[in-house]
Design a protein around this motif. Structure first.
Motif, mmCIF file in Angstrom:
data_model
loop_
_atom_site.group_PDB
_atom_site.id
_atom_site.type_symbol
_atom_site.label_atom_id
_atom_site.label_comp_id
_atom_site.label_asym_id
_atom_site.label_seq_id
_atom_site.Cartn_x
_atom_site.Cartn_y
_atom_site.Cartn_z
ATOM 1 N N ASP A 115 0.823 -1.199 0.000
ATOM 2 C CA ASP A 115 0.000 0.000 0.000
ATOM 3 C C ASP A 115 0.863 1.257 0.000
ATOM 4 O O ASP A 115 0.612 2.209 -0.747
ATOM 5 N N TYR A 116 1.928 1.259 0.795
ATOM 6 C CA TYR A 116 2.803 2.431 0.887
ATOM 7 C C TYR A 116 3.613 2.625 -0.394
ATOM 8 O O TYR A 116 3.835 3.754 -0.834
ATOM 9 N N VAL A 117 4.081 1.539 -0.986
ATOM 10 C CA VAL A 117 4.834 1.641 -2.237
ATOM 11 C C VAL A 117 3.938 2.177 -3.346
ATOM 12 O O VAL A 117 4.327 3.055 -4.129
ATOM 13 N N LYS A 118 2.718 1.674 -3.390
ATOM 14 C CA LYS A 118 1.755 2.132 -4.400
ATOM 15 C C LYS A 118 1.428 3.612 -4.202
ATOM 16 O O LYS A 118 1.359 4.389 -5.155
ATOM 17 N N ARG A 119 1.255 4.006 -2.954
ATOM 18 C CA ARG A 119 0.860 5.374 -2.642
ATOM 19 C C ARG A 119 1.980 6.373 -2.945
ATOM 20 O O ARG A 119 1.725 7.472 -3.445
ATOM 21 N N THR A 120 3.209 6.007 -2.635
ATOM 22 C CA THR A 120 4.331 6.932 -2.838
ATOM 23 C C THR A 120 4.926 6.845 -4.234
ATOM 24 O O THR A 120 5.617 7.749 -4.678
ATOM 25 N N GLY A 121 4.688 5.746 -4.926
ATOM 26 C CA GLY A 121 5.198 5.598 -6.283
ATOM 27 C C GLY A 121 6.583 5.003 -6.382
ATOM 28 O O GLY A 121 7.119 4.872 -7.475
ATOM 29 N N SER A 122 7.191 4.633 -5.252
ATOM 30 C CA SER A 122 8.523 4.027 -5.294
ATOM 31 C C SER A 122 8.728 3.176 -4.055
ATOM 32 O O SER A 122 8.085 3.386 -3.021
ATOM 33 N N GLY A 137 8.002 4.008 -0.144
ATOM 34 C CA GLY A 137 7.203 3.060 0.625
ATOM 35 C C GLY A 137 7.911 2.629 1.897
ATOM 36 O O GLY A 137 7.288 2.518 2.958
ATOM 37 N N LEU A 138 9.210 2.399 1.803
ATOM 38 C CA LEU A 138 9.982 1.996 2.978
ATOM 39 C C LEU A 138 10.071 3.122 3.999
ATOM 40 O O LEU A 138 10.012 2.885 5.210
ATOM 41 N N ALA A 163 2.758 6.401 -12.273
ATOM 42 C CA ALA A 163 3.834 5.476 -12.625
ATOM 43 C C ALA A 163 5.169 6.064 -12.216
ATOM 44 O O ALA A 163 5.424 7.248 -12.426
ATOM 45 N N PRO A 164 6.062 5.250 -11.625
ATOM 46 C CA PRO A 164 7.370 5.752 -11.204
ATOM 47 C C PRO A 164 8.242 6.098 -12.398
ATOM 48 O O PRO A 164 8.084 5.539 -13.471
ATOM 49 N N SER A 165 9.152 7.031 -12.217
ATOM 50 C CA SER A 165 10.076 7.412 -13.276
ATOM 51 C C SER A 165 11.158 6.363 -13.421
ATOM 52 O O SER A 165 11.270 5.442 -12.626
ATOM 53 N N LYS A 166 12.000 6.509 -14.434
ATOM 54 C CA LYS A 166 13.061 5.540 -14.664
ATOM 55 C C LYS A 166 14.064 5.539 -13.529
ATOM 56 O O LYS A 166 14.728 4.534 -13.294
ATOM 57 N N THR A 167 14.190 6.655 -12.839
ATOM 58 C CA THR A 167 15.142 6.689 -11.727
ATOM 59 C C THR A 167 14.665 5.886 -10.552
ATOM 60 O O THR A 167 15.435 5.517 -9.683
ATOM 61 N N GLU A 168 13.353 5.593 -10.490
ATOM 62 C CA GLU A 168 12.820 4.801 -9.385
ATOM 63 C C GLU A 168 12.838 3.331 -9.785
ATOM 64 O O GLU A 168 11.818 2.677 -9.889
#
Length: 251
Positions: A160-167, A171-172, A236-241
């Motif tokens: 849920d946290y990874v989805k919400r923050t995008g990376s 999320g961690l 969607a996360p960027s390429k840097t993520e």
């Protein structure tokens, strides 16, 4: 029961065999180890092989189990149960099992009875009172020290946290309770370092099993974020993520 499994090799092996039965060994030319499943969508493309592909081949799990057992000084059969549970949970919640194991390793050192001064409990150091809604589905707050329940709830929270923050990094940071802070005191870096080691192990590479120093108690916080999650998926996360695309399925 958990204490018995951790102290009695025979009992732990019987339970381990039930959770993760090992196939009979047949003489054949060795095959290259299957890669760690990074995207759940890849498993969905092959319905008949989805479960096997996502859970990883038995050899891969054996490598991961052996490495974690030595690194955190956990009985091999007990470690096998934890790894098997992590892989099955990952298949269910659509998250990389190696990321789940990395969080478990850094949070508790694979100790299902661990508890922080703030009240975070179990393998993934979850605050049962804060996440009582998720524990309601697995037996209530008293199930916080149940390895299967703890892994499932912790994995759901992390996803849920990874989805919400995008990376995965974001999320961690939220997972450890540092979402509103400038720094997570190096928590995310430790988890991702362990995650990278586990991916190497899963590919059959030799990785030292030197046990890391334990985290300072002050880094284990686990607070519920102030902003409620939206139903729409995170951007969607960027390429840097890069870590996000490796650990979380396309949602």
């Amino acid at each position: 029961m958990l204490a018995l499994l951790y102290t009695n090799e025979d009992v732990a092996k019987r339970v381990s065999d039930v959770l993760d039965p090992q196939p009979a060994i047949v003489a054949a030319a060795p095959a290259a180890p299957a890669p760690v499943v990074a995207h759940v969508s890849e498993a969905v493309e092959a319905p008949h092989a989805a479960t096997t592909q996502h859970l990883g081949d038995s050899k891969q799990q054996q490598w991961v189990t052996s490495w974690l057992s030595k690194r955190y000084r956990v009985a091999s059969d007990a470690a096998n149960m934890l790894v098997s549970t992590a892989y099955m949970t990952a298949h269910e919640v659509k998250l990389d099992p190696l990321l789940i194991l990395a969080v478990m390793a850094i949070e508790s050192g694979l100790n299902p009875f661990a508890e922080s001064p703030m009240g975070a409990k179990g393998l993934m150091q979850v605050m049962a009172k804060v996440h009582h809604d998720k524990f309601a589905e697995v037996g209530g707050q008293q199930a916080a020290l149940n390895p299967v329940a703890n892994i499932k709830v912790g994995a759901l929270i992390l996803k849920d946290y990874v989805k919400r923050t995008g990376s995965v990094e974001g999320g961690l940071k939220t997972y450890v309770g540092a979402a509103d802070l400038e720094s997570d005191s190096g928590y995310g870096a430790k988890v991702l370092a362990e995650y990278r080691k586990l991916k190497q192990v899963a590919r059959g590479q030799k990785v030292p099993t030197t046990n890391p120093r334990p985290l300072p108690e002050t880094t284990v916080v686990k607070q519920s974020p102030a902003v409620a999650p939206t139903e729409a998926p995170a951007s969607a996360p960027s390429k840097t993520e890069s870590h996000a695309s490796e650990a979380l399925a396309t949602l």
